[in-house]
Design an enzyme around this catalytic site. Structure first.
Site, PDB file in Angstrom:
ATOM      1  N   LYS A 191      32.647  21.055  59.180  1.00 26.53           N
ATOM      2  CA  LYS A 191      32.809  22.101  58.873  1.00 26.53           C
ATOM      3  C   LYS A 191      34.172  21.237  58.302  1.00 26.53           C
ATOM      4  O   LYS A 191      35.272  21.142  59.407  1.00 26.53           O
ATOM      5  CB  LYS A 191      32.791  23.418  59.600  1.00 26.53           C
ATOM      6  N   GLU A 266      41.317  18.449  70.496  1.00 26.35           N
ATOM      7  CA  GLU A 266      42.212  17.626  70.366  1.00 26.35           C
ATOM      8  C   GLU A 266      43.412  18.884  69.072  1.00 26.35           C
ATOM      9  O   GLU A 266      42.577  19.048  68.231  1.00 26.35           O
ATOM     10  CB  GLU A 266      41.971  17.027  68.842  1.00 26.35           C
ATOM     11  N   CYS A 300      49.677  16.582  64.360  1.00 29.35           N
ATOM     12  CA  CYS A 300      49.637  17.243  65.260  1.00 29.35           C
ATOM     13  C   CYS A 300      50.086  16.588  66.586  1.00 29.35           C
ATOM     14  O   CYS A 300      51.071  17.269  68.224  1.00 29.35           O
ATOM     15  CB  CYS A 300      48.353  17.248  66.471  1.00 29.35           C
ATOM     16  N   GLU A 401      54.578  25.915  68.533  1.00 30.64           N
ATOM     17  CA  GLU A 401      54.185  24.659  67.857  1.00 30.64           C
ATOM     18  C   GLU A 401      54.939  25.855  65.879  1.00 30.64           C
ATOM     19  O   GLU A 401      54.043  26.577  65.946  1.00 30.64           O
ATOM     20  CB  GLU A 401      52.881  24.108  67.541  1.00 30.64           C
TER      21      GLU A 401
HETATM   22  P1  NAI Z   1      42.303  26.019  63.195  1.00 32.16           P
HETATM   23  O1  NAI Z   1      42.785  25.588  64.485  1.00 32.16           O
HETATM   24  O2  NAI Z   1      42.605  28.579  62.846  1.00 32.16           O
HETATM   25  O3  NAI Z   1      41.691  25.261  62.164  1.00 32.16           O
HETATM   26  C1  NAI Z   1      41.448  24.601  62.545  1.00 32.16           C
HETATM   27  C2  NAI Z   1      39.910  24.542  61.953  1.00 32.16           C
HETATM   28  O4  NAI Z   1      39.600  25.153  62.738  1.00 32.16           O
HETATM   29  C3  NAI Z   1      39.615  24.785  60.463  1.00 32.16           C
HETATM   30  O5  NAI Z   1      38.698  24.459  60.058  1.00 32.16           O
HETATM   31  C4  NAI Z   1      39.218  26.038  60.959  1.00 32.16           C
HETATM   32  O6  NAI Z   1      38.539  26.999  59.173  1.00 32.16           O
HETATM   33  C5  NAI Z   1      38.432  26.610  62.283  1.00 32.16           C
HETATM   34  N1  NAI Z   1      38.730  27.595  62.603  1.00 32.16           N
HETATM   35  C6  NAI Z   1      39.687  28.837  62.835  1.00 32.16           C
HETATM   36  N2  NAI Z   1      38.911  29.322  63.472  1.00 32.16           N
HETATM   37  C7  NAI Z   1      37.631  29.676  64.150  1.00 32.16           C
HETATM   38  C8  NAI Z   1      36.816  29.810  64.882  1.00 32.16           C
HETATM   39  N3  NAI Z   1      37.442  31.074  65.720  1.00 32.16           N
HETATM   40  N4  NAI Z   1      36.234  29.165  65.332  1.00 32.16           N
HETATM   41  C9  NAI Z   1      35.654  28.163  65.238  1.00 32.16           C
HETATM   42  N5  NAI Z   1      36.862  27.549  63.943  1.00 32.16           N
HETATM   43  C10 NAI Z   1      37.633  28.150  63.737  1.00 32.16           C
HETATM   44  O7  NAI Z   1      44.538  26.828  62.654  1.00 32.16           O
HETATM   45  P2  NAI Z   1      44.715  26.797  60.954  1.00 32.16           P
HETATM   46  O8  NAI Z   1      44.440  28.258  61.373  1.00 32.16           O
HETATM   47  O9  NAI Z   1      44.559  26.357  59.736  1.00 32.16           O
HETATM   48  O10 NAI Z   1      46.525  26.421  61.120  1.00 32.16           O
HETATM   49  C11 NAI Z   1      47.595  27.240  62.071  1.00 32.16           C
HETATM   50  C12 NAI Z   1      48.606  27.063  63.054  1.00 32.16           C
HETATM   51  O11 NAI Z   1      47.634  25.987  64.230  1.00 32.16           O
HETATM   52  C13 NAI Z   1      48.880  25.526  62.506  1.00 32.16           C
HETATM   53  O12 NAI Z   1      50.541  26.070  62.409  1.00 32.16           O
HETATM   54  C14 NAI Z   1      49.450  25.052  63.863  1.00 32.16           C
HETATM   55  O13 NAI Z   1      50.057  25.069  64.928  1.00 32.16           O
HETATM   56  C15 NAI Z   1      48.118  24.663  64.518  1.00 32.16           C
HETATM   57  N6  NAI Z   1      46.795  23.209  63.638  1.00 32.16           N
HETATM   58  C16 NAI Z   1      47.090  22.183  64.448  1.00 32.16           C
HETATM   59  C17 NAI Z   1      46.425  21.180  63.989  1.00 32.16           C
HETATM   60  C18 NAI Z   1      46.133  19.857  65.061  1.00 32.16           C
HETATM   61  O14 NAI Z   1      46.032  18.928  64.406  1.00 32.16           O
HETATM   62  N7  NAI Z   1      46.642  20.086  65.787  1.00 32.16           N
HETATM   63  C19 NAI Z   1      45.933  21.443  62.345  1.00 32.16           C
HETATM   64  C20 NAI Z   1      45.496  21.781  62.542  1.00 32.16           C
HETATM   65  C21 NAI Z   1      46.244  23.430  62.198  1.00 32.16           C
END
Ligand code: NAI
Ligand code: MG
Length: 498
Positions: A191, A266, A300, A401
């Protein structure tokens, strides 16, 4: 040249404004619901494509396809056959890399100068996993059971993997999830993030072209709360490999409890980057700046807590700010652009919100501190590299973050108390140390609670070297030999020959 003419000049089959489909088994399909959502360029707001808005029913279909593939011919592929498809995929990725880099630039905003640089790493990752495909093996273990009893282990694929990836490196994350799946003989339902699905879809085309049987890699597009949550909860999925925020990681842990899935997580970070007065400052200034600003801070392991020895604090922080001010922010399609936009309005609100929080907390913005809206920048989600000085350990901008190009600079005097302060974070992904004194570096490397410690460098990566978190930055390792073990079960076989 205007932004939209740049984009249309570079229009590619996966970013032409038209409808795209998703991959289940051998077929490119619509969502069962028939719904679609839009994918836009964060630099211009231009529509790039519309995508199927999958939901739990589509995950059911994809899991059935992945299970069938596991039990079909793919399950009988010999190690050298899995190696061969991985090597072909690596060659295809190499051949099509410019197109894929362009898709990422259009879809998530990363400068083309940066997305193109991923070629060596991503092709190298696939070749690394290809090498491992023929080198995975169990062990013969002497036991002390009376009689003639023989014991050995088999290493078996965990099964169907649900891979959920974020938007900050869509192609790289697809490669990192597909590589171990293909090397170990698992199958996958991928996904992509709703904000950046185009390169993962194009990558899946290459996977089929490489000769991977249909159903081994499936891609379901859509939102986290529906498609992502359905993956985390699905009883037919054996393992979830997730990259994203720690809050979503916690949701996935809870949702996965029903069938006690294997998980690798991760997650985020607030990584400490420590600069001693004895460091080579000409290297440490760009090192500290790009540790925090690269990919517009959407990394990250970004080094966003910058600890600087007080003797050089003002000078060093001033130089990092000057380095940031000199970076060219703009549309990633411009080859001179060094920092692109943030991915979305939501991220823009989040990052500018933290800029306001920093000022309210009493930090001083030495550079940046507010959104950029001049000229064409008004159409995208642009922010400047921002350096906050006079930050103290407990401030929110030192603990949370932000995921934007914002670095929080903290002064230190007492080197003996540094590891404690650097470790005073719920996260533990990366850490940096800049010093010419090998003793300081050697003392800190084991003391820092982080999955990667970079000495006189930052963010170096290699397919053979593991990457992953401590604490709330998650568990499991990606790349390196340890990565393959996340996708394997150990079976012990006993033979009584008495
Ligand atoms: P997110 O962690 O919600 O999104 C990442 C993935 O998870 C996307 O594919 C999303 O559709 C999916 N996802 C979202 N909710 C889910 C759920 N309940 N169950 C399963 N999958 C789910 O991150 P988002 O909302 O895009 O970004 C918010 C914050 O997260 C950012 O500001 C940042 O701080 C952090 N982030 C950190 C990342 C990293 O690599 N450490 C990458 C992306 C976001
Ligand atoms: Mg997009």
């Amino acid at each position: 040249m205007g932004q939209s003419s740049l984009a249309s000049r570079h229009a590619t089959p996966f970013a032409d404004g038209g409808p795209r489909k998703m991959l289940i088994g051998a077929d490119w399909v619509e969502a069962v619901s028939g719904r679609r959502f839009e994918s836009r360029n964060p630099a211009t707001g231009d529509l790039l494509a519309t995508l199927p808005e999958g939901d739990a029913e589509d995950i059911d279909r994809a899991v059935r396809a992945a299970r069938a593939a596991l039990e079909g011919p793919w399950g009988r592929f010999k190690p050298d056959e899995r190696q061969a498809v991985l090597l072909r995929l690596a060659d295809l990725l190499d051949r099509h890399f410019d197109e894929l880099a362009l898709l990422d630039t259009l879809d998530m905003g990363g400068p083309i100068s940066r997305t193109r640089l991923g070629r060596k790493r991503m092709v190298g990752l696939l070749r690394f996993y290809a090498g491992h495909a023929t080198a995975l093996h169990g062990e013969t273990i002497p036991n002390s059971v009376p009689g003639e009893v023989f014991s050995y282990t088999l290493r078996e694929p965990v099964g169907v993997v649900g891979a959920i990836i974020p938007w900050n490196a869509p192609l790289g994350m697809s490669v990192l999830k597909a590589g171990p799946v293909l090397a170990t003989g698992c199958t996958m339902v991928l996904k992509p993030a709703e904000d950046a699905s185009l390169s993962p879809l194009r990558f899946a085309e290459l996977v089929l072209e490489a000769g991977v049987p249909p159903g081994v890699v499936n891609v379901v597009t859509g939102f986290g709360r529906t498609v992502g949550a359905a993956i985390a909860a699905h009883p037919g999925i054996d393992k979830v490999a997730f990259t994203g925020s720690h809050l979503t990681g916690q949701d996935i842990v809870r949702a996965s409890a029903g069938n006690l899935k294997r998980l690798s997580l991760e997650l985020g970070g607030k990584s400490a980057n420590i600069v001693f007065a004895d460091a080579d400052l000409d290297a440490a200034v760009p090192g500290a700046a790009m540790a925090a600003f690269a990919n517009t801070g959407q990394v990250c392991s970004a080094g966003t807590r910058l600890f600087v020895e007080r003797r050089i604090y003002d000078e060093f922080v001033g130089r990092v700010a000057a380095f940031g001010r000199a970076l060219r922010v703009g549309d990633g399609l411009d080859p001179d652009t060094q920092l692109g936009p943030l991915i979305s309005q939501r991220q823009l609100d989040r990052v500018t919100g933290y800029m306001d929080i920093g000022l309210k907390e009493g930090a001083r913005a030495v550079s940046g501190g507010a959104r950029l809206t001049e000229g064409a920048l008004a159409h995208g989600h642009f922010v400047p590299p921002t350096v906050f000085a006079d930050v103290t350990d407990g401030m929110r901008i030192a603990q949370e973050e932000i995921f934007g190009p914002v670095v929080s600079a903290i002064a230190f005097d007492d080197a003996d108390d540094l590891a404690r302060r650097a470790n005073a974070s719920m996260f533990g992904l990366g850490a940096g140390v800049w010093t010419r004194d090998v003793r300081k570096a050697h003392r800190l490397a084991p003391a820092l609670r982080a999955g990667s410690v970079w000495i006189n460098c930052y963010q170096l990566m290699d397919p053979a070297v593991s990457f992953g978190g401590y604490k709330m930055s998650g568990y499991g390792r990606e790349s390196g030999a340890a990565h393959l073990h996340e996708y394997l079960n150990t079976k012990s076989v006993w033979i009584n020959a008495t």
